[in-house]
Design a protein around this motif. Structure first.
Motif, short mmCIF file in Angstrom:
data_model
loop_
_atom_site.label_atom_id
_atom_site.label_comp_id
_atom_site.label_asym_id
_atom_site.label_seq_id
_atom_site.Cartn_x
_atom_site.Cartn_y
_atom_site.Cartn_z
N ALA A 142 51.09 38.61 76.98
CA ALA A 142 49.85 39.41 76.95
C ALA A 142 49.77 40.33 78.17
N VAL A 143 50.13 39.81 79.33
CA VAL A 143 50.09 40.62 80.56
C VAL A 143 51.14 41.74 80.48
N VAL A 144 52.31 41.42 79.98
CA VAL A 144 53.36 42.43 79.81
C VAL A 144 52.87 43.59 78.94
N ARG A 145 52.24 43.24 77.82
CA ARG A 145 51.74 44.27 76.89
C ARG A 145 50.63 45.09 77.53
N ALA A 146 49.77 44.44 78.30
CA ALA A 146 48.67 45.16 78.98
C ALA A 146 49.22 46.13 80.02
N LEU A 147 50.24 45.69 80.76
CA LEU A 147 50.88 46.57 81.76
C LEU A 147 51.51 47.78 81.09
N GLU A 148 52.21 47.54 80.00
CA GLU A 148 52.87 48.65 79.28
C GLU A 148 51.83 49.60 78.68
N PHE A 149 50.72 49.05 78.19
CA PHE A 149 49.67 49.88 77.60
C PHE A 149 49.08 50.84 78.63
N ARG A 150 49.05 50.41 79.88
CA ARG A 150 48.51 51.23 80.97
C ARG A 150 49.56 52.20 81.52
N GLY A 151 50.83 52.00 81.12
CA GLY A 151 51.86 52.96 81.50
C GLY A 151 52.90 52.48 82.49
N ASP A 152 52.83 51.21 82.89
CA ASP A 152 53.85 50.70 83.82
C ASP A 152 55.18 50.47 83.09
#
Length: 577
Positions: A142-152
């Protein structure tokens, strides 16, 4: 779109114009009560105390300089120096129309993306995945997906346990199975049973333990036959894990695996460097780092063994090598590791030693994110009735079965194919949301009835809210609305404020590695939608075409946000339930 940031910048500019120090924090927060506005700026009081001046007079000066033309309908002074901001409904509607046209619902991409290495799941390939692996796997994902969603830029690292003394025992047992004309896939179909058989032989069969130890030495020395058997075992074990990831809708792939064995060639170099820099010393034959920074109350340093007296390496050595690989080869700006709380001391020791040795430069963030345990109704670690460890595959299968029975009760006429698809989404989603919605650091009670409920903060409730929105568009006989949103009723304004907080929530999840904040947000959004649905008719006779179009557009944006939020959590939605 981040309302909090927009307002904070405006308030900060007004504070500077009123003569407050440039570093003054506007202390902007959401208001708890609508009568006190939508947001409150509370920073004046702290500043007034430092400046030894009257806070109300200072707040009045700030309000006079505060330019919220077109953004706020009213700005008022309250209490000892609070600044209450009542946002304009027209401005909120304008922001909603902007984010409605954006695939990311107004969540901007980072101007300077970080490279973030995330270490999660990390099962031991000697055994099947069990419930103890659930939290690391789904919180990390979930954290991985949230980071990617923000552009990291995120690099997943599945630090699988694929090395060590236990593999000698397993290789010896597999060798005998293959010699008896068994096929590797058949022999390893039940990893748990295979491991038990090997362990019994290791403990009881004369000569087997010696063979197992010899095979470990051969494996670590690069023996071709042992390496071939080890690889067969690893490949089949990974296939077991991949089946779990597929069931869980987790984004880990085989290419993300960086097992313990991957660092094997670097371990002697790690020790040599620690010794050369006088960070590690010889002690009773072993090589040890004495960490003064973690001394106990008697002043005795924390002991961190990096090599055994017999020359063997430990998790400590592998994790130090991983630090160097991730900060160097992968060029990480931040490293995040998810394990249970019992390993907190170990990772604190790893960080201190890695920073001293230069394996972990100061500019690289290092976040060990511990989590609590899954408990049974008795308040003890969740186990089978006989006290054994519950296989994760069996837990997930039971979740789907229970969801299927529940859905059949509610919809007896449902088609078999539809039932199978919906039951999987509801059952797996229920298990994941029940876990993700709890504070990461807390233990939680596993309860089937609660997690599969269609009421309260559960995945079925959110999935139902989404499908209810889709049913409105079916009844309206129209596709997802692209009309302009207008805000008239209080329920619409409450939804607008919530929808415009998504970026703030994603940032908090990424900063603290706490998916429960997103779970809370989605539940609050769905609850506000239900209130809106009851109070603000959409397709009812007598509703003007303009209001109907606006409310359909608002429903469309809510549906998109629920779907995106649940996707970040790795939970599927469906158009019909």
């Amino acid at each position: 779109m981040n309302i909090k940031q927009i307002l904070s910048e405006k308030v900060s500019a007004a504070m500077m114009a009123a003569g407050l120090p440039a570093e003054t924090n506007p202390a902007l927060s959401l208001s708890n009560r609508p009568q006190f506005g939508d947001y409150q700026a509370n920073g004046v009081m702290g500043a007034a105390k430092k400046l030894k001046t009257n806070p109300r007079e200072l707040a009045t000066s700030v309000i006079e300089k505060l330019d919220l033309e077109g953004i706020a309908d009213k700005v008022e002074l309250a209490g000892p120096g609070f600044i209450n901001i009542h946002l304009s409904q027209a401005w909120l509607a304008e922001q909603l129309n902007t984010i409605a046209a954006d695939d990311c619902m107004g969540v901007t991409q980072r101007a300077e993306p970080q490279t973030v290495v995330v270490d999660y799941s990390a099962p031991n390939l000697a055994k099947e995945m069990h419930v103890g692996h659930l939290r690391s796997t789904i919180i990390g994902d979930a954290v991985v997906r949230a980071l990617e969603f923000r552009g990291d830029k995120v690099i997943r690292q599945n630090h699988m346990g694929d090395w060590g003394t236990q593999f000698g025992m397993l290789i010896a047992h597999l060798s005998d199975k293959l010699a008896g004309n068994e096929v590797a896939e058949t022999a390893l179909a039940d990893l748990e049973n295979f491991y038990r058989e090997a362990k019994v032989r290791f403990d009881e069969e004369e000569g087997f333990a010696d063979r197992a130890r010899a095979d470990v030495v051969k494996l670590q020395s690069g023996d071709e036959q042992c390496a071939k058997l080890w690889q067969q075992f690893i490949d089949i074990s990974i296939s077991h894990s991949e089946e779990i990831y597929d069931k869980l809708n987790v984004s880990l792939k085989r290419s993300d695996i960086m097992g313990e064995s991957a660092y094997n060639d670097d371990l002697s170099t790690v020790i040599d460097e620690l010794m050369a820099k006088k960070i590690a010393v010889k002690d009773q034959g072993a090589k040890v780092v004495f960490i003064d920074e973690m001394a106990n109350k008697d002043g005795e340093p924390s002991v961190f063994i990096v090599q055994k007296s017999g020359g063997g390496y430990l998790y400590a050595t592998t994790d130090l090598s991983a630090c160097r690989y991730r900060s160097g080869k992968l060029a990480a700006d931040r490293i995040i590791i998810f394990t249970d709380a019992r390993q907190a001391l170990h990772f604190k020791q790893v960080e201190i030693v890695a920073r001293k040795a230069g394996f972990l430069p100061e500019h690289v963030g290092y976040d060990h994110c511990p989590f609590g345990m899954m408990m049974g109704d008795d308040g003890k670690p969740f186990k089978t009735r006989t006290g054994g460890t519950i296989k994760l595959a069996e837990l997930l299968d039971e979740a789907v079965t229970r969801a299927s029975e529940l859905i059949k009760e509610k919809s007896p006429d449902i088609q078999v194919d539809d039932l199978a698809i919906i039951a999987k989404k509801v059952g797996i989603g229920a298990v994941k949301f029940a876990d993700l919605s709890k504070n990461r650091t807390s233990d939680y009670i596993f309860n089937w009835k609660t997690m599969l409920s269609f009421e309260g903060a559960t995945a079925p409730y959110l999935q139902y809210a989404y499908s209810r929105i889709q049913s409105i568009f079916r009844k309206a006989n129209t596709a997802q609305a692209q009309n302009s949103i207008a805000i008239i009723e209080p329920q619409e304004k409450a939804l607008a404020l919530k929808l415009l907080q998504l970026e703030d929530v994603i940032d908090a999840v990424n900063s603290e590695c706490t998916p429960n904040l997103l779970c809370n947000y989605l539940y609050e959004l769905a609850s506000l939608y239900m209130s809106f649905y009851e109070a603000c008719p959409i397709l009812k006779e007598g509703i003007s075409d303009e209001i109907k179009a606006s409310r359909l557009a608002l429903c469309s944006l809510i549906g998109k946000t629920l779907k995106q939020g649940l996707d970040i959590l790795g939970i599927d939605v469906m158009d019909r339930m």
